[in-house]
Design a protein around this motif. Structure first.
Motif, short mmCIF file in Angstrom:
data_model
loop_
_atom_site.label_atom_id
_atom_site.label_comp_id
_atom_site.label_asym_id
_atom_site.label_seq_id
_atom_site.Cartn_x
_atom_site.Cartn_y
_atom_site.Cartn_z
N GLN A 15 0.79 -1.12 0.40
CA GLN A 15 0.03 0.01 -0.12
C GLN A 15 0.75 1.36 -0.31
OE1 GLN A 15 -2.47 -0.98 3.43
NE2 GLN A 15 -4.26 -1.08 2.88
N THR A 16 2.40 1.51 0.50
CA THR A 16 2.57 2.62 0.77
C THR A 16 3.56 2.85 -0.41
OG1 THR A 16 3.28 1.78 3.05
CG2 THR A 16 4.61 3.66 1.87
N ILE A 17 4.02 1.50 -1.40
CA ILE A 17 4.75 1.65 -2.51
C ILE A 17 3.09 2.32 -3.33
CG2 ILE A 17 5.27 0.00 -4.57
CD1 ILE A 17 7.89 0.86 -2.01
N LYS A 18 2.21 2.19 -3.33
CA LYS A 18 1.26 1.97 -4.63
C LYS A 18 1.03 3.96 -4.06
CE LYS A 18 -1.70 -1.59 -5.60
NZ LYS A 18 -2.91 -2.14 -5.17
N THR A 19 1.35 4.34 -2.76
CA THR A 19 0.06 5.71 -2.26
C THR A 19 2.03 6.83 -2.48
OG1 THR A 19 0.57 5.39 -0.33
CG2 THR A 19 -1.75 4.68 -1.52
N MET A 20 3.06 5.80 -2.79
CA MET A 20 4.81 6.48 -2.16
C MET A 20 4.21 8.09 -3.50
SD MET A 20 8.18 5.86 -3.73
CE MET A 20 8.00 3.82 -3.58
N PHE A 21 3.63 8.13 -4.31
CA PHE A 21 3.62 9.63 -4.40
C PHE A 21 2.33 10.98 -4.39
CE2 PHE A 21 6.62 7.70 -7.88
CZ PHE A 21 7.62 7.87 -6.95
N ARG A 22 1.18 10.32 -3.80
CA ARG A 22 0.66 10.86 -3.53
C ARG A 22 0.21 10.73 -1.81
NH1 ARG A 22 -4.49 7.67 -4.96
NH2 ARG A 22 -3.52 5.53 -5.74
N LEU A 23 0.42 10.20 -1.14
CA LEU A 23 0.92 9.46 0.28
C LEU A 23 -1.13 10.10 0.97
CD1 LEU A 23 3.68 11.33 1.45
CD2 LEU A 23 3.34 8.67 1.48
N LYS A 24 -1.89 9.22 0.31
CA LYS A 24 -3.25 9.50 0.29
C LYS A 24 -3.86 7.41 1.62
CE LYS A 24 -7.48 10.98 -1.42
NZ LYS A 24 -7.59 11.09 -2.50
#
Length: 95
Positions: A15-24
């Motif tokens: 989940q962290t890798i998937k949201t790495m650039f938007r941090l939602k």
């Protein structure tokens, strides 16, 4: 692993890798920000290319070798990023 400061849910590595650039937050949908301490720790990874340049000059690696090493180091940095990420509800200044 990061923990959402809004809902308190712990994010998985994926989940962290998937949201790495938007941090939602994948659980509550609230925007999160990288904490100052996490940004400082992540800044250490910027030093890796600075270390590679003198090594390249000294050992006279070919361009292909340096590209492969850069890809390997970038993969390591991206893989370790979720382990050092700490979240905040608001954007914090460095000072």
């Amino acid at each position: 692993m990061p923990v959402c400061q809004n809902c308190g849910e712990k994010w998985t590595w994926k989940q962290t890798i998937k949201t790495m650039f938007r941090l939602k937050c994948p659980h509550c949908g609230e925007k999160q920000y990288e904490s100052v301490s996490s940004r400082i720790r992540g800044g250490v990874f910027v030093l890796i290319p600075l270390v590679l340049l003198p090594i390249n000059a000294w050992l006279e690696f070919s361009l292909g070798t340096m590209v492969i090493l850069a890809i390997i180091f970038a993969s390591i940095v991206i893989g370790l990023y979720p382990l050092i990420l700490k979240l905040s509800n608001k954007e914090e200044p460095y000072w």
